[in-house]
Scaffold this motif. Structure first.
Motif, short mmCIF file in Angstrom:
data_model
loop_
_atom_site.label_atom_id
_atom_site.label_comp_id
_atom_site.label_asym_id
_atom_site.label_seq_id
_atom_site.Cartn_x
_atom_site.Cartn_y
_atom_site.Cartn_z
N GLN A 129 18.50 -2.61 -10.83
CA GLN A 129 18.20 -3.92 -11.41
C GLN A 129 17.08 -3.82 -12.45
O GLN A 129 17.09 -4.52 -13.46
CB GLN A 129 17.82 -4.89 -10.30
CG GLN A 129 18.94 -5.19 -9.32
CD GLN A 129 18.48 -6.06 -8.16
OE1 GLN A 129 17.35 -6.53 -8.13
NE2 GLN A 129 19.36 -6.26 -7.20
N HIS A 140 18.48 -2.22 -15.56
CA HIS A 140 19.48 -3.10 -16.17
C HIS A 140 18.83 -4.05 -17.18
O HIS A 140 19.35 -4.24 -18.29
CB HIS A 140 20.21 -3.91 -15.10
CG HIS A 140 21.15 -4.93 -15.66
ND1 HIS A 140 22.37 -4.61 -16.22
CD2 HIS A 140 21.04 -6.29 -15.78
CE1 HIS A 140 22.97 -5.71 -16.64
NE2 HIS A 140 22.17 -6.74 -16.40
N ILE A 141 17.69 -4.63 -16.81
CA ILE A 141 17.04 -5.57 -17.72
C ILE A 141 16.47 -4.83 -18.93
O ILE A 141 16.49 -5.34 -20.06
CB ILE A 141 15.94 -6.37 -16.97
CG1 ILE A 141 15.42 -7.50 -17.84
CG2 ILE A 141 14.81 -5.47 -16.52
CD1 ILE A 141 16.45 -8.54 -18.18
N ASP A 149 25.97 -10.94 -20.40
CA ASP A 149 25.25 -11.33 -19.19
C ASP A 149 24.25 -12.43 -19.53
O ASP A 149 23.16 -12.17 -20.03
CB ASP A 149 24.54 -10.12 -18.58
CG ASP A 149 23.94 -10.43 -17.22
OD1 ASP A 149 23.91 -11.61 -16.83
OD2 ASP A 149 23.49 -9.47 -16.55
N SER A 170 20.77 -12.27 -17.63
CA SER A 170 19.82 -11.31 -18.20
C SER A 170 19.27 -11.83 -19.52
O SER A 170 18.09 -11.63 -19.84
CB SER A 170 20.51 -9.96 -18.43
OG SER A 170 20.94 -9.40 -17.21
N GLY A 222 12.23 -6.31 -22.07
CA GLY A 222 12.78 -5.65 -20.88
C GLY A 222 11.77 -4.72 -20.24
O GLY A 222 11.69 -4.62 -19.01
#
Length: 736
Positions: A202, A205-206, A283, A286, A337
């Motif tokens: 996770q 991912h960001i 997404d 996100s 991010g």
């Protein structure tokens, strides 16, 4: 020449007193030259006593105790070693630079950079292999790779999470990076591996989402430039072929430098890359998270120097990239991010840094009632920007050459360590030979209670209570385990027992007003270490069992059948009662998600609502009155009463097998932790009985069926009552 092999582990052994107990033990194997069979292997079972230090409990085989081997030296050497939690877990964020090779970007906590740990050796080992290598071919998005690396340094194990960010200027359009969680505890790493992998997925991912947003912008700009270059090429080529408008020398030189085949190939390749990246930008969750971090960081630029430094570095990197000054920093590849990922890494470290030997030392789980809190994204960002450690790490990423020597993440371990003030107070108390009088303490506590009563009001004008939330929990020095406790037991009729002292000696529960502090929530404690349970449930539990050795197991029985325990005394007993309540709170069984409910000190008549809603009550009995004057006749038979001064007990007497060992075993223990661990063993036995009862009798409250099932389980009398009550409140469990 003897060699020692130590294996520190959790094992279950059969105690010499025929009781099963879970302990931490060390397996010692001896090997001697010339042949390893010349001397026998053996096992030592030992304890680190708070009073005498490391002591051997038994050896297997037993005749080793009479041999020439110096067991005391061996045990002292082994048990003086600190727990593996003495060395802190940490996280490394690193990059494999195509210019300089593996380089650390930051560590969490930041002061690890200034420690003796050889970060360069660790990074070189964990990034020496490319687990995401592609064999060529069309552009694709690389998946994350995860590897557990044993012994990256002696005694340090690592979970390494490899991922890549996209960069048009980099070789292969990728920048390989990794996040590594390092710990000295291999067993803990194995147990948290699945959760840790999910958390890091996770986190990356960001970072990758924000990077792909930036990468898509770069692709669009590059495609636009390529399109303009192609248009200019065809324009100049047409002029050259038609000859209407001759080319200048500069234009001709520019035309000769253009390769239309290469331009078409680049354009086609970048269009393909655009098509590959586009599906990964759908997404919306996100996207909202990235936007929230961006907005909050920009808004805080003027008020937080660390955020200002972060954004200034970002602007410089973007300008350097526009000026063609080589590769940009990782910060510029995924600014928002990266900011979010840093907070997630800090949260991961705080969550998983606990010692695998930590135990919550209560007899039954006492979870905090947790309300469902749906925190918005802005709340999540706001929490990060108000955290001092996060701001320091953010600044460290923006200015990697700065060093930080002041640890700010010590809060992660403060819950399991005794503070310096508490330790110095313990030392002061232990060095004092005088037994302090409790009169002044009781008077101070009563004045505090009265002030609270006058300011907040009570249920009625004739009495008032000191609630748990504001009640004092005075700290005192450890009781001397050698203080004799004289008492004789005198059984009453119809299952009630009266335990009292024929000659009551001086009160061994010394009190000191300087140590008055509010009780803390139950906190997991490393049972391999020797940390105090200061002000936590269970503190002074051993002292209670030794001071009230004739009544303690009857009190435990009352708590395990849901019977309210009333601790009564004079107005000078408030501190003593508060200490006993703190000790007994660890033994209260509660419903799932519930907390023990107690009244530390009540002045006035006890009514039914007090008894129904609380498991333990401290009751002040004025002079010339008895405890029975403070409780109605109908409520008197529903409570267990212990006079903390005379040590008289009025309540049901326990007779059975499940709790019988509590009459003798506590007298052999040397610290609160060991006794609480033993009580947890009893708790596990009781929960097994509850599981069997529910499995055979079902969950429906059928009295006859429960009675018959208890009879089949050979649980009679008091033992049956305990299991029956626990089955009605304990959460469902699965025993494998």
């Amino acid at each position: 020449m003897l060699q020692i092999i130590q294996v520190a582990t959790d094992i279950v052994v059969k105690n010499v007193l025929s009781d099963t107990i879970r302990v931490r033990a060390s397996l010692i194997l001896y090997e001697s030259d010339p042949c390893i069979c010349a001397q026998e292997d053996f096992i030592i079972f030992a304890e680190f006593s708070e009073v005498t230090g490391p002591i051997p409990l038994l050896t297997i085989p037993t005749y080793i105790e009479d041999s020439d081997i110096d067991l005391n030296s061996i045990i002292l050497r082994i048990m003086s070693d600190p727990c593996i939690c003495a060395q802190e877990d940490f996280i490394i964020f690193a990059e494999f630079s195509e210019v300089t090779g593996p380089i650390p970007l930051l560590t969490i906590p930041t002061y690890i950079e200034d420690s003796d740990i050889d970060l360069n050796s660790i990074i070189l080992r964990i990034m020496s292999v490319d687990y995401q290598a592609n064999s060529g071919g069309p552009f694709t998005m690389c998946q994350d790779a995860q590897v557990v690396r044993p012994e990256v340094l002696p005694g340090i194990y690592a979970y390494v999470h490899y991922f890549t960010l996209q960069d048009l200027q980099a070789r292969g359009f990728v920048r390989p990076l990794c996040m590594a969680y390092l710990t000295p505890d291999r067993l803990k790493l194995d147990s948290i591996l699945v959760e840790l992998r999910e958390h890091f997925l996770q986190t990356t991912h960001i970072m990758k989402f924000n990077n792909r947003q930036w990468f898509m912008e770069e692709l669009c700009k590059t495609l636009h430039n390529l399109k303009q270059t192609q248009t200019k090429y065809f324009y100049l080529k047409q002029r050259e072929e038609e000859g209407i408008l001759p080319l200048t020398p500069e234009e001709r030189m520019e035309l000769n430098k253009m390769d239309i085949a290469q331009l078409v190939h680049q354009y086609t390749e970048y269009v393909h890359m655009q098509h590959v990246v586009e599906p990964h930008l759908c997404d919306e969750e996100s996207r909202a998270l990235v936007n929230s971090w961006k907005c909050e960081l920009v808004l805080k630029e003027s008020s937080l120097p660390q955020v200002e430094s972060f954004l200034s570095r970002l602007k410089r990197d973007r300008l350097d990239k526009a000026g063609g000054k080589g590769l940009c920093s990782v910060l510029a590849l995924s600014p928002w991010g990266s900011a979010a990922a840093l907070w997630r890494m800090i949260c991961a470290l705080r969550h998983y840094c606990h010692c695998s030997m930590e135990r919550e030392l209560t007899m039954f789980p006492q979870e905090k009632a947790q309300a469902e809190a749906n925190e918005s994204v802005s709340d999540f960002v706001g929490q990060a920007l108000s955290d001092s450690e996060y701001l320091q790490v953010l600044s460290s990423l923006a200015n990697p050459k700065e060093s930080y020597t002041s640890p700010t993440s010590s809060v992660r371990k403060s819950s399991t360590l005794v503070t310096k003030q508490e330790a110095s107070f313990e030392l002061k108390q232990s060095n004092s030979g005088d037994d302090l009088s409790s009169d002044s303490v009781a008077q101070d506590a009563l004045e505090y209670m009265e002030a609270n009563y006058l300011s907040t009001g009570t249920e009625g004008s004739s009495y008032h209570s000191l609630p748990e939330s504001i009640s004092p929990s005075p700290y005192t020095a450890h009781a001397d385990s050698n203080v004799p406790v004289d008492g004789s037991s005198e059984e009453g009729s119809e299952g009630f027992v009266d335990v009292s002292d024929e000659c009551v000696s001086a009160d061994s529960w010394s009190e000191n007003s300087e140590g008055v502090e509010e009780e803390t929530e139950p906190t997991p404690v490393c049972v391999w270490g020797h940390n105090s349970l200061f002000n936590q449930p269970g503190h002074h539990i051993l002292r209670f069992f030794k001071s009230f050795n004739k009544a303690a197991h009857h009190i435990v029985y009352s708590l395990l059948i849901g019977r309210t325990v009333v601790l009564c005394g004079t107005e000078h007993s408030i501190c003593k009662v508060s200490l006993i309540i703190t000790a007994l709170k660890a033994l209260i069984p509660v419903k799932e998600g519930g907390k023990p409910s107690v009244i530390r000190w009540h002045c006035g008549i006890l009514v039914t609502s007090h008894i129904v809603n609380n498991q333990i009550i401290g009751l002040c009995v004025p002079e010339r009155l008895s405890v029975y004057d403070m409780i109605s006749h109908k409520d008197k038979n529903s409570v267990t009463i212990l006079n903390v001064k005379s040590k008289q007990l009025f309540g049901p007497a326990y007779s059975g097998r499940l709790l019988a060992s509590l009459e003798t075993i506590p007298q052999l223990q040397t610290c609160d932790q060991s006794l609480l661990l033993y009580l947890q063993v009893i708790s596990i036995t009781l929960q097994e009985k509850v599981f069997v009862l529910r499995s055979l009798a079902g969950l429906e409250p059928n009295t006859n069926k429960i009675r018959n099932t208890l009879k089949q389980m050979d649980l009679k009398g008091c033992d049956g009552e305990v299991v029956k009550y626990l089955s009605s409140i304990l959460p469902s469990i699965e025993i494998i």
